[in-house]
Scaffold this motif. Structure first.
Motif, short mmCIF file in Angstrom:
data_model
loop_
_atom_site.label_atom_id
_atom_site.label_comp_id
_atom_site.label_asym_id
_atom_site.label_seq_id
_atom_site.Cartn_x
_atom_site.Cartn_y
_atom_site.Cartn_z
N VAL A 113 -4.36 -13.51 -4.17
CA VAL A 113 -4.98 -12.19 -4.20
C VAL A 113 -5.80 -11.79 -5.67
CG1 VAL A 113 -4.88 -9.72 -3.75
CG2 VAL A 113 -3.87 -11.35 -2.24
N GLY A 114 -4.69 -11.78 -6.75
CA GLY A 114 -5.14 -11.37 -8.02
C GLY A 114 -5.01 -9.84 -7.92
N GLY A 115 -5.86 -9.49 -9.05
CA GLY A 115 -5.83 -7.99 -8.95
C GLY A 115 -4.39 -7.39 -9.76
N GLU A 116 -4.25 -6.05 -9.02
CA GLU A 116 -3.17 -5.20 -9.93
C GLU A 116 -1.73 -5.66 -9.37
OE1 GLU A 116 -3.00 -1.49 -8.12
OE2 GLU A 116 -3.85 -2.08 -6.26
N HIS A 117 -1.68 -6.42 -8.51
CA HIS A 117 -0.47 -6.93 -7.75
C HIS A 117 0.24 -8.15 -8.63
CE1 HIS A 117 -0.71 -3.88 -5.07
NE2 HIS A 117 -1.67 -4.29 -4.35
N THR A 118 -0.58 -8.97 -9.22
CA THR A 118 -0.17 -9.91 -10.13
C THR A 118 0.92 -9.84 -10.92
OG1 THR A 118 -2.28 -11.20 -9.55
CG2 THR A 118 -1.01 -11.88 -11.22
N GLU A 119 0.73 -8.83 -11.62
CA GLU A 119 1.51 -8.54 -12.98
C GLU A 119 2.67 -7.83 -12.17
OE1 GLU A 119 2.10 -5.35 -16.62
OE2 GLU A 119 -0.08 -6.07 -16.21
N ALA A 120 2.79 -7.15 -11.46
CA ALA A 120 4.00 -6.66 -10.67
C ALA A 120 4.75 -7.53 -10.16
CB ALA A 120 3.75 -5.72 -9.55
N ALA A 121 4.15 -8.71 -9.48
CA ALA A 121 4.81 -9.94 -8.80
C ALA A 121 5.46 -10.76 -9.97
CB ALA A 121 3.91 -10.64 -8.02
N LEU A 122 4.57 -10.93 -11.08
CA LEU A 122 5.38 -11.74 -12.21
C LEU A 122 6.38 -11.19 -12.64
CD1 LEU A 122 4.95 -14.12 -14.26
CD2 LEU A 122 3.39 -12.63 -15.46
N ARG A 123 6.55 -9.51 -12.72
CA ARG A 123 7.61 -8.74 -13.26
C ARG A 123 8.73 -9.10 -12.30
NH1 ARG A 123 6.81 -5.44 -17.53
NH2 ARG A 123 4.59 -5.07 -18.15
N GLY A 124 8.53 -9.27 -11.16
CA GLY A 124 9.51 -9.70 -10.15
C GLY A 124 10.06 -11.04 -10.11
N CYS A 125 9.60 -11.87 -10.88
CA CYS A 125 10.19 -13.15 -11.00
C CYS A 125 11.47 -13.47 -11.71
CB CYS A 125 9.22 -14.16 -11.71
SG CYS A 125 7.83 -14.73 -10.90
N ALA A 126 12.17 -14.23 -10.93
CA ALA A 126 13.44 -14.46 -11.29
C ALA A 126 13.57 -15.58 -12.43
CB ALA A 126 14.51 -15.24 -10.24
N ALA A 164 0.80 -1.29 0.00
CA ALA A 164 -0.02 -0.07 -0.07
C ALA A 164 0.95 1.39 -0.03
CB ALA A 164 -0.79 0.12 1.26
N THR A 165 2.19 1.08 0.39
CA THR A 165 3.10 2.29 0.56
C THR A 165 4.34 2.32 -0.14
OG1 THR A 165 4.04 1.34 2.64
CG2 THR A 165 2.14 2.76 2.83
N GLU A 166 4.58 0.84 -0.78
CA GLU A 166 5.66 0.54 -1.69
C GLU A 166 5.14 0.26 -3.09
OE1 GLU A 166 9.48 -0.92 0.07
OE2 GLU A 166 7.64 -1.80 1.74
N ASP A 167 5.96 0.63 -4.01
CA ASP A 167 5.87 0.00 -5.39
C ASP A 167 6.28 -1.42 -5.18
OD1 ASP A 167 5.37 0.31 -8.48
OD2 ASP A 167 7.34 -0.55 -8.33
N LEU A 168 5.37 -2.48 -5.48
CA LEU A 168 5.88 -3.63 -5.33
C LEU A 168 7.05 -4.37 -6.21
CD1 LEU A 168 5.10 -6.61 -4.01
CD2 LEU A 168 3.30 -6.88 -5.81
N LYS A 169 6.75 -3.98 -7.62
CA LYS A 169 7.68 -4.27 -8.42
C LYS A 169 9.27 -3.96 -8.01
CE LYS A 169 9.63 -3.60 -13.25
NZ LYS A 169 9.59 -2.79 -14.34
N THR A 170 9.39 -2.61 -7.64
CA THR A 170 10.66 -2.01 -7.05
C THR A 170 11.09 -2.68 -5.76
OG1 THR A 170 10.13 0.10 -8.06
CG2 THR A 170 11.60 0.26 -6.46
N ALA A 171 10.00 -2.92 -4.90
CA ALA A 171 10.50 -3.40 -3.72
C ALA A 171 10.86 -4.84 -3.76
CB ALA A 171 9.21 -3.22 -2.66
N ILE A 172 10.49 -5.55 -4.77
CA ILE A 172 10.97 -7.06 -4.99
C ILE A 172 12.31 -6.85 -5.59
CG2 ILE A 172 10.98 -9.07 -6.32
CD1 ILE A 172 7.64 -8.58 -6.54
N LYS A 173 12.63 -6.13 -6.17
CA LYS A 173 14.06 -5.79 -6.94
C LYS A 173 14.99 -5.39 -5.68
CE LYS A 173 16.45 -3.60 -10.68
NZ LYS A 173 16.26 -2.42 -11.71
#
Length: 327
Positions: free
Chosen positions: A216-229, A192-201
């Motif tokens: 959960v699904g929704g908006e965070h799924t794509e960011a998490a996928l972008r954060g996959c190794a 809620a306070t951090e950008d998920l993609k940036t935080a994963i990195k």
């Protein structure tokens, strides 16, 4: 007997408690006195006719319970009257008694209590199947858990640690993340306070995570996928946000990663022997104290609608349990 009934499809406040006759027991069925029944996200869907299972009206929601065998059909051999059991009914558990097939009933671990037992198997069974089987999570890998303070989220945190992973818990408040740390999370992200993609990195020194557990699904799924190794796995558990995402599939190509579906209910039916093996492993971990189901609260039957609404609002950490035989 009393039951919490859905007589018309709608939100939780439309549910009513009414007297019903004791259900008849078929030859392959078991009648159970329900002492505790856990609330799960599908309960909020089935009462609004949004779930893949669509029972006829009226019906009682509730798919997971613990109680005592009150009667058995002529062909039932796996349990007997008086046994403490756990059962999976899909619906019908928010009642003082329920009838279900004997193949949906297992003995309750000795020394356990009904509330904990009712909230254990579906949550941890789903998660063990996801992490150990579908993702093949290996010791030393990094696991990101979305919605980490919920019932399945906390199970993923605990099981990830038990399987030797480095666990990053992601949730929407600092209070929820504090609960995740209590259950073993190595690091946390407040999305809620951090950008998920940036935080994963940042949390992985740019490498990304090996496994994403996403209920959960929704908006965070794509960011998490972008954060996959490279060779990462994104586990599709469910859509508690109410939004089924459509991530760009070129991400899977570029990262050589997998998007993996997890449907524990179908796994139980199609692979009962493998599920039995999973449950044996889970009960062992529970007995060793490596798993600690977090029960956020218990509700009497008359307040069952409140429990479903509280879970659906995603404001609850852990599990809620309805106790039909308590006032």
């Amino acid at each position: 007997m009393k039951a919490l009934l859905c007589k018309q499809f709608g939100p939780p406040d439309t549910l009513v408690v009414e007297e019903m006759s004791t259900p008849e027991v078929g030859a392959d069925e078991v009648l159970i006195d329900v002492h505790a029944a856990a609330v799960n996200f599908p309960d909020s869907l089935i009462i609004e006719n949004k779930y893949q299972v669509k029972p006829d009206l009226p019906f009682s929601p509730g798919g997971e319970l613990a109680g005592v065998v009150a009667a058995t059909g002529a062909n039932v051999k796996n349990v007997k009257v008086g046994d403490d059991v756990i059962a999976f009914t899909t619906y019908g558990a928010f009642a003082e008694q329920v009838v279900t097939g004997a193949d949906r009933v297992i003995p309750m671990p000795k020394g356990g209590d009904y509330v904990t037992a009712s909230a254990f198997v579906m949550t941890y069974g789903t998660t063990y199947h996801a992490l150990a089987d579908r993702a093949a999570l290996a010791e030393g890998e990094t696991l990101l858990v979305l919605g980490a303070s919920g019932g399945v989220g906390l199970a993923a945190v605990e099981l990830g640690k038990a399987l030797g992973a480095y666990v990053i818990a992601a949730a929407s408040t600092d209070e929820k993340l504090a609960v995740c740390r209590e259950h073993g999370a190595d690091d946390t992200i407040n999305y809620a306070t951090e950008d998920l993609k940036t935080a994963i990195k940042e949390r992985t020194d740019g490498r990304g995570v090996d496994v994403v557990y996403d209920p959960v699904g929704g908006e965070h799924t794509e960011a998490a996928l972008r954060g996959c190794a490279w060779r990462g796995r994104l586990l599709v558990i469910g859509f508690a946000s109410g939004d089924i995402p459509n991530p760009p599939l070129n991400l899977a190509l570029l990262k050589g990663c997998s998007i993996v579906g997890v449907f524990w209910g179908a796994f139980v039916k199609r692979e009962p022997e493998n599920n039995a093996s999973d449950l044996k492993a889970l009960f062992k971990l529970l007995g060793e104290g490596k798993l600690r189901p977090h029960i956020a609260g218990t509700y009497p039957l008359a307040r069952g609608g409140e429990a479903i609404a509280a879970l659906a609002s995603r404001k609850v950490s852990g599990k809620l349990v309805i106790t039909p035989r308590e006032g």
